[in-house]
Design a protein around this motif. Structure first.
Motif, mmCIF file in Angstrom:
data_model
loop_
_atom_site.group_PDB
_atom_site.id
_atom_site.type_symbol
_atom_site.label_atom_id
_atom_site.label_comp_id
_atom_site.label_asym_id
_atom_site.label_seq_id
_atom_site.Cartn_x
_atom_site.Cartn_y
_atom_site.Cartn_z
ATOM 1 N N VAL A 75 0.844 -1.199 0.000
ATOM 2 C CA VAL A 75 0.000 0.000 0.000
ATOM 3 C C VAL A 75 0.875 1.243 0.000
ATOM 4 C CG1 VAL A 75 -1.710 1.313 1.288
ATOM 5 C CG2 VAL A 75 -1.912 -1.178 1.146
ATOM 6 N N ALA A 76 1.905 1.248 0.836
ATOM 7 C CA ALA A 76 2.810 2.401 0.904
ATOM 8 C C ALA A 76 3.532 2.606 -0.420
ATOM 9 C CB ALA A 76 3.810 2.206 2.041
ATOM 10 N N GLN A 77 3.929 1.527 -1.069
ATOM 11 C CA GLN A 77 4.632 1.635 -2.352
ATOM 12 C C GLN A 77 3.776 2.320 -3.406
ATOM 13 O OE1 GLN A 77 7.701 1.028 -3.110
ATOM 14 N NE2 GLN A 77 8.498 -0.349 -1.533
ATOM 15 N N PRO A 126 9.311 7.128 -1.237
ATOM 16 C CA PRO A 126 10.276 6.130 -0.765
ATOM 17 C C PRO A 126 9.692 5.352 0.410
ATOM 18 C CG PRO A 126 11.304 8.304 -1.007
ATOM 19 C CD PRO A 126 9.828 8.508 -1.146
ATOM 20 N N VAL A 127 9.930 4.060 0.436
ATOM 21 C CA VAL A 127 9.377 3.201 1.487
ATOM 22 C C VAL A 127 10.492 2.370 2.097
ATOM 23 C CG1 VAL A 127 7.799 1.292 2.001
ATOM 24 C CG2 VAL A 127 7.104 3.085 0.394
ATOM 25 N N VAL A 128 10.525 2.293 3.408
ATOM 26 C CA VAL A 128 11.469 1.448 4.137
ATOM 27 C C VAL A 128 10.666 0.468 4.982
ATOM 28 C CG1 VAL A 128 13.265 1.373 5.904
ATOM 29 C CG2 VAL A 128 13.248 3.233 4.220
ATOM 30 N N GLU A 129 10.963 -0.817 4.825
ATOM 31 C CA GLU A 129 10.313 -1.844 5.633
ATOM 32 C C GLU A 129 11.198 -2.126 6.853
ATOM 33 O OE1 GLU A 129 8.662 -5.231 3.503
ATOM 34 O OE2 GLU A 129 8.952 -4.155 1.596
ATOM 35 N N VAL A 130 10.718 -1.732 8.012
ATOM 36 C CA VAL A 130 11.479 -1.917 9.245
ATOM 37 C C VAL A 130 11.536 -3.410 9.576
ATOM 38 C CG1 VAL A 130 11.619 -1.355 11.694
ATOM 39 C CG2 VAL A 130 10.776 0.350 10.060
ATOM 40 N N TRP A 180 5.758 5.198 10.419
ATOM 41 C CA TRP A 180 6.492 6.389 10.827
ATOM 42 C C TRP A 180 6.846 7.125 9.546
ATOM 43 C CZ3 TRP A 180 11.936 7.792 10.369
ATOM 44 C CH2 TRP A 180 12.305 8.908 11.136
ATOM 45 N N LEU A 181 6.479 8.397 9.466
ATOM 46 C CA LEU A 181 6.674 9.189 8.262
ATOM 47 C C LEU A 181 7.788 10.197 8.500
ATOM 48 C CD1 LEU A 181 5.838 10.042 5.420
ATOM 49 C CD2 LEU A 181 4.007 11.415 6.449
ATOM 50 N N ARG A 182 8.917 9.961 7.874
ATOM 51 C CA ARG A 182 10.076 10.823 8.090
ATOM 52 C C ARG A 182 9.856 12.202 7.457
ATOM 53 N NH1 ARG A 182 15.751 8.197 6.580
ATOM 54 N NH2 ARG A 182 15.274 9.021 4.489
ATOM 55 N N ARG A 183 10.619 13.181 7.929
ATOM 56 C CA ARG A 183 10.473 14.568 7.487
ATOM 57 C C ARG A 183 10.641 14.719 5.986
ATOM 58 N NH1 ARG A 183 10.500 19.676 9.524
ATOM 59 N NH2 ARG A 183 11.719 21.277 8.455
ATOM 60 N N ASP A 184 11.454 13.860 5.370
ATOM 61 C CA ASP A 184 11.709 13.975 3.934
ATOM 62 C C ASP A 184 10.684 13.236 3.085
ATOM 63 O OD1 ASP A 184 12.358 11.325 4.334
ATOM 64 O OD2 ASP A 184 14.428 11.491 3.628
ATOM 65 N N GLY A 185 9.621 12.733 3.707
ATOM 66 C CA GLY A 185 8.570 12.047 2.956
ATOM 67 C C GLY A 185 8.759 10.550 2.830
ATOM 68 N N THR A 186 9.801 9.991 3.432
ATOM 69 C CA THR A 186 10.011 8.542 3.394
ATOM 70 C C THR A 186 9.051 7.858 4.368
ATOM 71 O OG1 THR A 186 12.351 8.818 2.860
ATOM 72 C CG2 THR A 186 11.674 6.671 3.720
ATOM 73 N N ILE A 187 8.376 6.817 3.883
ATOM 74 C CA ILE A 187 7.402 6.082 4.692
ATOM 75 C C ILE A 187 8.067 4.831 5.274
ATOM 76 C CG2 ILE A 187 5.214 4.833 4.666
ATOM 77 C CD1 ILE A 187 4.431 6.583 2.235
ATOM 78 N N ALA A 219 -0.938 11.239 0.604
ATOM 79 C CA ALA A 219 -0.928 10.119 -0.345
ATOM 80 C C ALA A 219 -1.090 8.789 0.385
ATOM 81 C CB ALA A 219 0.377 10.130 -1.144
ATOM 82 N N LEU A 220 -0.426 8.645 1.533
ATOM 83 C CA LEU A 220 -0.544 7.394 2.298
ATOM 84 C C LEU A 220 -1.966 7.218 2.804
ATOM 85 C CD1 LEU A 220 0.698 4.897 3.538
ATOM 86 C CD2 LEU A 220 1.503 6.308 5.458
ATOM 87 N N CYS A 221 -2.569 8.275 3.300
ATOM 88 C CA CYS A 221 -3.967 8.186 3.759
ATOM 89 C C CYS A 221 -4.893 7.783 2.617
ATOM 90 C CB CYS A 221 -4.410 9.521 4.354
ATOM 91 S SG CYS A 221 -3.689 9.886 5.972
ATOM 92 N N ALA A 222 -4.664 8.369 1.437
ATOM 93 C CA ALA A 222 -5.509 8.058 0.279
ATOM 94 C C ALA A 222 -5.399 6.581 -0.099
ATOM 95 C CB ALA A 222 -5.130 8.951 -0.896
ATOM 96 N N GLU A 223 -4.173 6.069 -0.115
ATOM 97 C CA GLU A 223 -3.986 4.666 -0.496
ATOM 98 C C GLU A 223 -4.549 3.715 0.561
ATOM 99 O OE1 GLU A 223 -3.221 3.529 -3.306
ATOM 100 O OE2 GLU A 223 -2.624 5.435 -4.216
ATOM 101 N N LEU A 224 -4.431 4.084 1.824
ATOM 102 C CA LEU A 224 -5.012 3.249 2.881
ATOM 103 C C LEU A 224 -6.536 3.231 2.783
ATOM 104 C CD1 LEU A 224 -2.719 4.262 5.875
ATOM 105 C CD2 LEU A 224 -2.848 2.003 4.810
ATOM 106 N N CYS A 225 -7.117 4.388 2.469
ATOM 107 C CA CYS A 225 -8.576 4.433 2.291
ATOM 108 C C CYS A 225 -9.002 3.530 1.137
ATOM 109 C CB CYS A 225 -9.026 5.868 2.037
ATOM 110 S SG CYS A 225 -9.039 6.924 3.506
ATOM 111 N N ARG A 226 -8.274 3.571 0.050
ATOM 112 C CA ARG A 226 -8.595 2.700 -1.095
ATOM 113 C C ARG A 226 -8.490 1.231 -0.697
ATOM 114 N NH1 ARG A 226 -5.134 6.239 -4.468
ATOM 115 N NH2 ARG A 226 -6.441 7.566 -5.775
ATOM 116 N N GLU A 227 -7.415 0.899 -0.002
ATOM 117 C CA GLU A 227 -7.160 -0.496 0.343
ATOM 118 C C GLU A 227 -8.250 -1.077 1.240
ATOM 119 O OE1 GLU A 227 -5.321 -4.216 0.658
ATOM 120 O OE2 GLU A 227 -4.935 -2.565 -0.745
ATOM 121 N N PHE A 228 -8.736 -0.267 2.183
ATOM 122 C CA PHE A 228 -9.677 -0.792 3.166
ATOM 123 C C PHE A 228 -11.110 -0.321 2.942
ATOM 124 C CE2 PHE A 228 -5.497 -1.000 5.194
ATOM 125 C CZ PHE A 228 -5.466 -2.346 5.541
#
Length: 272
Positions: free
Chosen positions: A10-12, A17-21, A67-74, A121-130
């Motif tokens: 969803v984040a992608q 940019p997306v980082v999987e912790v 966690w959404l970093r200041r530079d827009g990385t999710i 953008a993340l909120c929009a994609e999460l709304c679509r997904e669910f």
């Protein structure tokens, strides 16, 4: 509902940019029972993903799904239930029914445009997904009377932008976001390489005023010089009959007009 192992995908889809912790797919206080809402937070600190992941004394992590970093990385932190909103004034936005997004901000600093864009953008994609509408997106301050986050964000306008994104329309920056947008400037310093657009505009206006004042002063001095030259030419002609004062004045004025005036303007005015 099972563990939300699709969250990275969803984040992608946001294009950010997306980082999987490490370990996120099995991290949580049990599986997420359901998703009926999304809660937007700010972290009240900097470089604090580890707190969202691990928690703090008296409250175990994870504290949010993202966690959404200041530079827009999710950063995808957890796939299970997170302790991000309790007590909640909304049954659709408590820990068991909602996804939490913690955005890196100390609660005072202006929001970078790139981070706000990723947030929406993340909120929009999460709304679509669910299968949610933009109305399901709430600020922490809207569903918990003890909270003030995310600071300074007009959530009504935020939801309107989420709705636009869900329709495939480009997000429109608000006047405030445009005013606070940061740009790299050639007169920046290593400690402060970027200036907000509003600051740049204000400073350009100030510099322009200073230059207009300088030019007006130079113009007044030039006018005074021309008057003095006319007086000098008249005085010389009065003592020397062979001098044509009109010809002398014309010659002096022609010489003055031929002078190239160069203004040295510093890159950064003093006091900026």
């Amino acid at each position: 509902m099972p563990w939300l192992t699709q969250l990275a995908d969803v984040a992608q889809r946001t294009g950010c940019p997306v980082v999987e912790v490490t370990g996120w797919r099995t991290r949580g206080h049990g599986p997420q029972p359901e998703v009926r809402g999304i809660v937007c937070h700010h972290t009240a600190g900097w470089a604090d993903m580890h707190i969202v992941r691990d928690g703090w004394p008296g409250l175990d992590g994870p504290l949010s799904h993202f966690w959404l970093r200041r530079d827009g990385t999710i950063y995808v932190v957890a796939a299970g239930r997170c302790w991000h909103n309790a007590p909640s004034t909304s049954p659709d936005h408590d820990n068991s029914s909602s996804i939490g997004i913690e955005a890196e901000n100390d609660g005072r600093a202006p929001w970078p445009a790139v981070q706000l864009a990723a947030f929406k953008a993340l909120c929009a994609e999460l709304c679509r997904e669910f299968g949610l509408t933009a109305a399901a997106v709430k600020g922490h301050k809207e569903v918990n009377r003890q909270k003030v986050d995310p600071h300074s964000i007009d959530m009504t306008a935020f939801r309107a932008e989420v709705a636009r994104l869900m329709k495939g329309e480009p997000a429109m920056a608000t006047a405030k976001e445009t005013w606070q947008h940061e740009l790299k400037v050639p007169f920046g310093t290593p400690e402060n390489p970027s200036w907000q657009a509003g600051n740049i505009l204000v400073n350009v206006a100030k510099w322009s005023l200073e230059q207009r004042t300088t030019l007006a002063t130079l113009g007044a001095k030039l006018d005074a010089l021309m008057v003095a030259n006319r007086e000098l030419a008249a005085a010389l002609a009065a003592h020397h009959a062979e001098i044509d004062p009109h010809a002398l004045i014309a010659r002096i004025e022609a010489a003055i007009e031929g002078i190239t005036i160069r203004l040295d303007v510093p890159d950064t005015p003093a006091g900026t």
